[in-house]
Design an enzyme around this catalytic site. Structure first.
Site, PDB file in Angstrom:
ATOM      1  N   CYS A   1      63.430  74.163  73.726  1.00  0.00           N
ATOM      2  CA  CYS A   1      62.415  74.854  72.942  1.00  0.00           C
ATOM      3  C   CYS A   1      63.096  76.042  72.250  1.00  0.00           C
ATOM      4  O   CYS A   1      63.786  76.832  72.905  1.00  0.00           O
ATOM      5  CB  CYS A   1      61.308  75.359  73.863  1.00  0.00           C
ATOM      6  SG  CYS A   1      60.250  76.585  73.088  1.00  0.00           S
TER       7      CYS A   1
ATOM      8  N   LYS B   1      65.255  87.933  70.121  1.00  0.00           N
ATOM      9  CA  LYS B   1      63.850  88.285  70.249  1.00  0.00           C
ATOM     10  C   LYS B   1      63.595  88.927  71.620  1.00  0.00           C
ATOM     11  O   LYS B   1      64.139  88.465  72.615  1.00  0.00           O
ATOM     12  CB  LYS B   1      63.001  87.013  70.115  1.00  0.00           C
ATOM     13  CG  LYS B   1      61.524  87.295  70.155  1.00  0.00           C
ATOM     14  CD  LYS B   1      60.690  86.039  70.314  1.00  0.00           C
ATOM     15  CE  LYS B   1      59.258  86.424  70.661  1.00  0.00           C
ATOM     16  NZ  LYS B   1      58.478  85.340  71.218  1.00  0.00           N
TER      17      LYS B   1
ATOM     18  N   CYS C   1      56.189  72.088  76.596  1.00  0.00           N
ATOM     19  CA  CYS C   1      56.836  73.348  76.973  1.00  0.00           C
ATOM     20  C   CYS C   1      55.792  74.230  77.648  1.00  0.00           C
ATOM     21  O   CYS C   1      54.797  74.606  77.015  1.00  0.00           O
ATOM     22  CB  CYS C   1      57.416  74.057  75.743  1.00  0.00           C
ATOM     23  SG  CYS C   1      57.985  75.722  76.143  1.00  0.00           S
TER      24      CYS C   1
ATOM     25  N   HIS D   1      54.104  93.228  72.492  1.00  0.00           N
ATOM     26  CA  HIS D   1      52.646  93.336  72.656  1.00  0.00           C
ATOM     27  C   HIS D   1      52.169  94.712  72.207  1.00  0.00           C
ATOM     28  O   HIS D   1      51.104  94.861  71.625  1.00  0.00           O
ATOM     29  CB  HIS D   1      52.252  93.147  74.125  1.00  0.00           C
ATOM     30  CG  HIS D   1      52.854  91.934  74.769  1.00  0.00           C
ATOM     31  ND1 HIS D   1      53.735  92.002  75.816  1.00  0.00           N
ATOM     32  CD2 HIS D   1      52.720  90.626  74.474  1.00  0.00           C
ATOM     33  CE1 HIS D   1      54.102  90.789  76.160  1.00  0.00           C
ATOM     34  NE2 HIS D   1      53.516  89.921  75.355  1.00  0.00           N
TER      35      HIS D   1
ATOM     36  N   HIS E   1      55.160  94.533  76.842  1.00  0.00           N
ATOM     37  CA  HIS E   1      56.453  95.026  76.377  1.00  0.00           C
ATOM     38  C   HIS E   1      56.300  95.494  74.933  1.00  0.00           C
ATOM     39  O   HIS E   1      55.190  95.507  74.387  1.00  0.00           O
ATOM     40  CB  HIS E   1      57.557  93.981  76.569  1.00  0.00           C
ATOM     41  CG  HIS E   1      57.371  92.682  75.827  1.00  0.00           C
ATOM     42  ND1 HIS E   1      57.265  92.594  74.460  1.00  0.00           N
ATOM     43  CD2 HIS E   1      57.282  91.408  76.283  1.00  0.00           C
ATOM     44  CE1 HIS E   1      57.140  91.333  74.100  1.00  0.00           C
ATOM     45  NE2 HIS E   1      57.129  90.586  75.186  1.00  0.00           N
TER      46      HIS E   1
ATOM     47  N   LYS F   1      59.615  87.772  77.423  1.00  0.00           N
ATOM     48  CA  LYS F   1      59.608  87.636  78.883  1.00  0.00           C
ATOM     49  C   LYS F   1      60.724  86.713  79.318  1.00  0.00           C
ATOM     50  O   LYS F   1      61.479  87.014  80.212  1.00  0.00           O
ATOM     51  CB  LYS F   1      58.291  86.970  79.317  1.00  0.00           C
ATOM     52  CG  LYS F   1      57.114  87.874  79.390  1.00  0.00           C
ATOM     53  CD  LYS F   1      55.930  87.125  79.995  1.00  0.00           C
ATOM     54  CE  LYS F   1      55.260  86.157  79.038  1.00  0.00           C
ATOM     55  NZ  LYS F   1      54.219  86.708  78.220  1.00  0.00           N
TER      56      LYS F   1
ATOM     57  N   HIS G   1      61.760  79.479  73.757  1.00  0.00           N
ATOM     58  CA  HIS G   1      62.003  79.821  75.168  1.00  0.00           C
ATOM     59  C   HIS G   1      63.389  79.433  75.673  1.00  0.00           C
ATOM     60  O   HIS G   1      63.770  79.810  76.780  1.00  0.00           O
ATOM     61  CB  HIS G   1      60.905  79.210  76.050  1.00  0.00           C
ATOM     62  CG  HIS G   1      59.558  79.800  75.747  1.00  0.00           C
ATOM     63  ND1 HIS G   1      58.697  79.256  74.825  1.00  0.00           N
ATOM     64  CD2 HIS G   1      58.971  80.928  76.205  1.00  0.00           C
ATOM     65  CE1 HIS G   1      57.617  80.000  74.754  1.00  0.00           C
ATOM     66  NE2 HIS G   1      57.755  81.033  75.568  1.00  0.00           N
TER      67      HIS G   1
ATOM     68  N   CYS H   1      55.345  77.682  75.965  1.00  0.00           N
ATOM     69  CA  CYS H   1      54.457  77.691  74.785  1.00  0.00           C
ATOM     70  C   CYS H   1      53.074  77.179  75.148  1.00  0.00           C
ATOM     71  O   CYS H   1      52.139  77.311  74.371  1.00  0.00           O
ATOM     72  CB  CYS H   1      54.990  76.777  73.685  1.00  0.00           C
ATOM     73  SG  CYS H   1      56.548  77.264  72.957  1.00  0.00           S
TER      74      CYS H   1
HETATM   75  O1  ME8 Z   1      51.206  83.807  72.943  1.00  0.00           O
HETATM   76  N1  ME8 Z   1      57.956  91.133  68.671  1.00  0.00           N
HETATM   77  O2  ME8 Z   1      50.555  85.386  74.504  1.00  0.00           O
HETATM   78  P1  ME8 Z   1      51.882  86.260  74.686  1.00  0.00           P
HETATM   79  C1  ME8 Z   1      56.730  91.349  68.199  1.00  0.00           C
HETATM   80  N2  ME8 Z   1      48.403  84.004  75.047  1.00  0.00           N
HETATM   81  N3  ME8 Z   1      55.614  90.899  68.802  1.00  0.00           N
HETATM   82  C2  ME8 Z   1      55.755  90.205  69.935  1.00  0.00           C
HETATM   83  C3  ME8 Z   1      57.018  89.934  70.497  1.00  0.00           C
HETATM   84  C4  ME8 Z   1      58.164  90.441  69.810  1.00  0.00           C
HETATM   85  N4  ME8 Z   1      59.395  90.278  70.261  1.00  0.00           N
HETATM   86  N5  ME8 Z   1      56.839  89.239  71.622  1.00  0.00           N
HETATM   87  C5  ME8 Z   1      55.481  89.089  71.776  1.00  0.00           C
HETATM   88  C6  ME8 Z   1      50.398  84.274  73.725  1.00  0.00           C
HETATM   89  N6  ME8 Z   1      54.836  89.677  70.764  1.00  0.00           N
HETATM   90  C7  ME8 Z   1      49.015  83.655  73.829  1.00  0.00           C
HETATM   91  C8  ME8 Z   1      48.202  84.102  72.640  1.00  0.00           C
HETATM   92  S1  ME8 Z   1      45.932  84.182  71.237  1.00  0.00           S
HETATM   93  C9  ME8 Z   1      44.550  83.264  71.148  1.00  0.00           C
HETATM   94  C10 ME8 Z   1      46.821  83.526  72.585  1.00  0.00           C
HETATM   95  C11 ME8 Z   1      53.369  89.792  70.574  1.00  0.00           C
HETATM   96  O3  ME8 Z   1      51.619  87.131  75.877  1.00  0.00           O
HETATM   97  C12 ME8 Z   1      52.954  89.048  69.312  1.00  0.00           C
HETATM   98  O4  ME8 Z   1      51.693  89.490  68.921  1.00  0.00           O
HETATM   99  O5  ME8 Z   1      53.085  85.405  74.704  1.00  0.00           O
HETATM  100  C13 ME8 Z   1      52.862  87.632  69.826  1.00  0.00           C
HETATM  101  O6  ME8 Z   1      52.154  86.803  68.952  1.00  0.00           O
HETATM  102  C14 ME8 Z   1      52.154  87.876  71.155  1.00  0.00           C
HETATM  103  O7  ME8 Z   1      52.730  89.108  71.635  1.00  0.00           O
HETATM  104  C15 ME8 Z   1      52.364  86.777  72.169  1.00  0.00           C
HETATM  105  O8  ME8 Z   1      51.882  87.197  73.415  1.00  0.00           O
END
Ligand code: ME8
Length: 518
Positions: free
Chosen positions: A144, A298, A127, A22, A19, A301, A147, A130
């Site tokens: 949380c 925010k 959670c 990411h 999204h 997902k 979430h 998380c």
């Molecule tokens: O946390 N605004 O994966 P994830 C800006 N797998 N960036 C955002 C965002 C938002 N609203 N939502 C998500 C994980 N992101 C773990 C990470 S790393 C060793 C493991 C971006 O799929 C942002 O970079 O939930 C956030 O830190 C990341 O997606 C979380 O992706």
């Protein structure tokens, strides 16, 4: 050998699709990687997927697939998305790959050998969103904060990394190396997390196989798999070649992590202490950005308010979306996304300011100078001012990009666009051309505009690569972005050869219209 420089995005969870959040992290990393490549550095850019853990196992089961089939299918979708959007990653890592398993087991063993791991009973609130146990501070009204779901009470025997033994060391590191976590507000947040009494303690690094089998087995106990965050963080080192690739340390110590603020704790506390506990070197820095929000919530997902980058690309073109994200979000702070604001900004900056400068320069070059870069005459003060503006823009863009301040970098770049537009308005070549005695002035003016557009296109290339490439092509210097060195080449003047054929072309950034949702 050129200087190594590496950047990583978070590895994203397989239980969702890309999204805007990411896409933003990935686009910032891509822009940084492109800039550092153009600066002649030896760049390594990694993104990828976080494929183990409960979330992945549950999502696979819900889809009636094996975890292997499910993660492979989803990982392919993500990689295809980044490919379609032209993301210039060097490796798309998956935590299910064999070299990553070796890295995780080696690191876990190093911690075990160093006496950093202990077996204990634990009770806490977990959670699954998380994928970690929460502390009081992570919750509000029993939910949380991220979430907005109730965590699970859990009690089980597990392996623990004695993380709290390293908090004093970490605090000291952050005092001595304040730039290790940027911007400073996040460094301060990490300091608050590890302060005595903040509730953060040792880190559970295992899950019993009887409850979760989808993970990397602990090398010192086959009844347990690694906790998914422990496994996931190590991806960064796997990509740099740990443990067996010669010279991995060099790349590793030049490695900068880019993350969103939601995962500050694992990256700002768990990760440096895990490395320290295993006697391993640290990466260079951690850069933390804010969140995209829609109507003050925010984008995520679990909240279901996603923006699909492919859909936006289809509607408005990806480079305009890319430009908007990089320009609108002040690095470290939250940003607000709306298609209407995006359309307005893109029209004002790209279609009007920049598009107009390019089209009138090339139109007049065609009409008044037979479609070739003209031979300039003597440069006056207005020309010298444009030249100075280009040198200033090049220096400012360099400084801001290196500090991850894409918004300020683009502002600096657009000051050059504005200065050049003002310069054309001042010289009024459309009037001057009517006076045969001012022919040289017209040539000088259009030469200066072409030269400024060359600087603009080079500086724009890391941000909107396709549009920049088209600009260079139309200026008769196609492919220059691949050879040029930033920032020096964007500040260089008198580099265009008179007589080079230019092309007018269509509008580079046609005005966008807001598309109504069905
Ligand atoms: O946390 N605004 O994966 P994830 C800006 N797998 N960036 C955002 C965002 C938002 N609203 N939502 C998500 C994980 N992101 C773990 C990470 S790393 C060793 C493991 C971006 O799929 C942002 O970079 O939930 C956030 O830190 C990341 O997606 C979380 O992706």
């Amino acid at each position: 050998m050129s200087r190594p420089w590496a950047i990583t995005t978070p590895i994203y969870y397989v239980n969702g699709l890309p999204h805007i959040g990411h896409t933003y992290s990935t686009v910032v990393a891509d822009t940084m990687a492109r800039y550092h490549r153009m600066a002649g550095e030896d760049v390594y850019f990694q993104t990828g997927m976080d494929e183990h853990g409960e979330k992945a196992e549950t999502a696979a089961a819900e889809n009636g697939e094996t975890p292997e089939a499910y993660t492979t299918r989803i990982a392919r979708t993500w990689q295809t998305t980044w490919d379609k959007l032209g993301i210039s990653y060097d490796r798309f890592i998956r935590t299910t790959e064999p070299d990553h398993k070796i890295a995780v087991q080696r690191l876990a063993q190093a911690q075990w050998d160093a006496g950093q791991i202990e077996f204990r009973e634990y009770e806490g609130l977990y959670c699954v969103g998380c994928e970690r146990f929460l502390t009081e501070r992570d919750m509000e009204d029993g939910l949380c904060k991220d979430h907005e779901t109730a965590p699970d009470p859990r009690r089980e025997a597990n392996y623990f990394f004695k993380m709290s033994e390293h908090f004093a060391w970490l605090a000291d590191l952050l005092e001595k190396q304040p730039d290790f976590i940027q911007p400073a507000r996040y460094r301060n947040e990490v300091l608050a997390m590890i302060r005595e009494g903040s509730g953060l303690d040792d880190l559970c690094i295992s899950r019993p196989k009887e409850r979760l089998s989808w993970g990397i087995e602990l090398p010192f106990d086959p009844d347990y798999v690694c906790y998914v965050w422990f496994d996931a963080l190590i991806n960064y080192m796997t990509g740099c070649g740990y443990p067996d690739q010669p010279g991995w340390e060099e790349r590793w110590q030049a490695c900068e992590h880019l993350i969103g603020k939601d995962i500050l704790k694992p990256h700002g506390v768990y990760w440096p202490t895990i490395l320290h506990g295993a006697g391993l070197p640290l990466p260079k820095a951690l850069h933390v950005h804010g969140h995209w929000q829609i109507a003050d919530r925010k984008v995520s997902k679990s909240l279901g308010n996603l923006i699909d980058p492919l859909r936006i690309a289809e509607r408005y073109g990806f480079e305009t979306f890319r430009y908007f994200m990089l320009r609108e979000m002040s690095f470290g702070l939250d940003g607000s996304f709306s298609e209407a604001v995006m359309v307005e900004r893109v029209n004002a900056h790209l279609s009007n300011a920049l598009g107009n400068l390019l089209s009138r320069t090339l139109n007049m070059t065609e009409r008044y100078c037979e479609g070739v870069v003209p031979e300039p005459g003597e440069m006056g003060e207005p020309e010298a001012a444009v030249r100075t503006a280009a040198a200033t823009a090049a220096a400012e863009v360099d400084r801001h990009v290196r500090a991850y301040e894409s918004s300020q970098a683009l502002e600096a770049l657009f000051r050059l666009v504005d200065a050049t537009n003002k310069y054309v308005d001042l010289r009024e070549p459309w009037k001057a051309v009517k006076d045969p005695e001012r022919a040289e002035e017209v040539r000088t003016t259009l030469y200066t505009c072409c030269q400024a557009l060359r600087s603009i296109a080079l500086l724009l290339a890391p941000f909107v690569p396709d549009a920049a490439a088209t600009m260079l092509e139309r200026l008769g210097i196609a492919g220059l972005a691949e050879q040029a060195r930033l920032p020096a080449d964007a500040a260089a003047w008198d580099t265009l050869e008179a007589g080079t054929a230019t092309t007018k072309g269509d509008a580079l950034f046609p005005r966008l219209e807001l598309v109504a949702d069905e």
